[in-house]
Design an enzyme around this catalytic site. Structure first.
Site, PDB file in Angstrom:
ATOM      1  NE  ARG A   1      50.479  26.007  65.097  1.00  0.00           N
ATOM      2  CZ  ARG A   1      50.996  26.144  66.204  1.00  0.00           C
ATOM      3  NH1 ARG A   1      51.711  25.520  66.486  1.00  0.00           N
ATOM      4  NH2 ARG A   1      50.629  27.042  67.093  1.00  0.00           N
TER       5      ARG A   1
ATOM      6  CE1 TYR B   1      62.215  18.447  43.161  1.00  0.00           C
ATOM      7  CE2 TYR B   1      62.393  19.156  45.475  1.00  0.00           C
ATOM      8  CZ  TYR B   1      61.703  19.183  43.937  1.00  0.00           C
ATOM      9  OH  TYR B   1      60.838  20.100  43.929  1.00  0.00           O
TER      10      TYR B   1
ATOM     11  CG  ASP C   1      63.183  11.871  48.431  1.00  0.00           C
ATOM     12  OD1 ASP C   1      62.301  11.008  48.191  1.00  0.00           O
ATOM     13  OD2 ASP C   1      63.516  13.048  48.028  1.00  0.00           O
TER      14      ASP C   1
ATOM     15  CE  LYS D   1      56.783  15.315  43.397  1.00  0.00           C
ATOM     16  NZ  LYS D   1      56.359  16.707  42.662  1.00  0.00           N
TER      17      LYS D   1
END
Ligand code: PLP
Length: 383
Positions: A52, A104, A177, A202
């Site tokens: 993790r 977004y 971003d 993306k």
């Protein structure tokens, strides 16, 4: 071998040239182990304890994007949203953040609802307007400014360098971003940003076959250590196979996005002259808000995302999307296949997206084919 530093496209193509030391494989293996052996004196000299926190399959993708962004460290997350929300979770209740009005939509929605309930104060501001950003700063309380540039779905471009100066004067961090600039056209850290975020779903991956996020930092400071801890403790981690796929996609990032951006620019020019199109929104066109900034801050292209506003309003826009054949009607962006979407339907109320807007994610198909398909759909929808 020449002493000249390798170009980013070469670094990406070879994933920094990593070779697996035991077998000399030029493609790194997928590590699936969730746990790692302790040394007999109870230490973990391998540096790995539990997957993790320490999955080795993350390393190459993190190192590659870190190199492309000129950062010092990277963290891959289970999605772009997991990466983005971690940046706000690293703040304290009562802190104030500034975010763009055009961004977004799902992150804007999260900031307006969840983040606010958790005690963050959020101001949404037109970040292309530097005076508006400066006057939104609350001295002593503003700790983070968020930019998205170019910004979904109007492709406004914000001035990273100037907003970084405003943030730093206020003692705040700037996180950008940069999903649409894709670690190719803009390097936010070079312009003063503290952290850069990508929806790696993306362009970085590019094949519409995984969901992932990435953060890269300019400094290994306490904020970065908080982000690392948040990923490990909250557990928003990517699976090993997806991390491996992301690295595979990254190798072709430059040729994919350069080709797609070239097509997008040519489509933007052709669509601007189309009788059924009222307006084209694309950072490479002079009418786009922030075009002058884009010319300074984007190198080698303006990206492969554009939007078109359709004469005849919402119904004509939806009818156009219904008639395309080569373009695929689907959400998302940055894949090799071109996508078209009526954004207002998905963004809902509170969105700055006009109802006549179709968002186009340009892929790597032949641009004449893409134009011909849109042309027939646009004309059919008007009749
Ligand atoms: N940022 C931008 C600009 C996006 O377009 C998206 C997704 O569409 C995200 C963040 C969120 O990424 P993800 O869907 O991987 O959570």
């Amino acid at each position: 071998m020449t002493q000249r530093p390798l170009a980013p496209a070469s670094l990406a193509a070879q994933g920094l040239g990593w070779i697996e030391p035991t077998t000399k494989a030029i493609v790194s293996p997928i590590h699936v182990s969730s746990t790692f052996l302790r040394d007999d004196d109870n230490q973990f000299r391998s540096g790995r304890v539990y997957a993790r926190a320490d999955n080795p399959t993350f390393d190459q993708a993190e190192a590659t994007v870190t190199a492309l962004e000129h950062g010092v460290a990277g963290l891959v997350f289970a999605s772009g949203m997991a990466a983005a929300t971690a940046c706000f979770q690293a703040l304290e209740p009562g802190h104030h953040v500034i975010a763009p009005t055009v961004m977004y939509w799902a992150l804007r929605n999260w900031l307006a609802t969840f983040a606010t309930r958790w005690g963050l104060a959020v101001s949404f501001v037109d970040t292309t307007d530097l005076a508006a950003v400066a006057s939104a700063v609350q001295p002593g309380r503003t700790k983070l400014i968020w930019l998205e540039t170019p910004a979904n779905p109007l492709w406004h471009v914000s001035d990273i360098e100037s907003v970084a100066a405003i943030a730093h004067r206020a003692g705040a961090r700037l996180v950008v971003d940069s999903t649409v600039a894709a670690a190719v056209f803009t390097r936010p850290l070079d312009l003063g940003a503290d952290v850069v975020m990508h929806a790696a779903t993306k362009y970085l991956n590019g094949h519409s076959d995984l969901v992932a996020g990435m953060l890269v930092t300019a400094r290994d400071d306490d904020f970065w250590q908080r982000l690392r801890t948040i990923r490990a403790q909250i557990g928003g981690v990517l699976g090993s196979f997806e991390a491996w796929l992301l690295m595979r996609g990254l190798r072709t990032l430059f040729p994919r996005i350069r080709w797609a951006a070239h097509s997008a620019h040519s489509l933007a020019d052709r669509l601007a002259a189309h009788p059924a199109v009222a307006e084209v929104l694309y950072p490479g066109l002079p009418n786009c808000l922030g075009h002058e900034v884009a010319r300074r801050q984007m190198r080698g292209g303006f990206g492969a995302m554009l939007s078109i506003r359709i004469r005849g309003g919402e119904s004509a826009a939806i009818a156009t999307a219904a008639r395309v054949e080569l373009w695929k009607r689907a959400t998302s962006l940055g894949g090799v296949e071109s996508l078209i979407e009526h954004r207002a339907s998905i963004e809902g109320s509170g969105s700055p997206c006009p109802p006549d807007l179709l968002r186009l994610s340009v892929g790597i198909e032949d641009s004449d084919d893409l134009f011909a398909d849109l042309d027939q759909a646009l004309l059919a929808a008007q009749s």
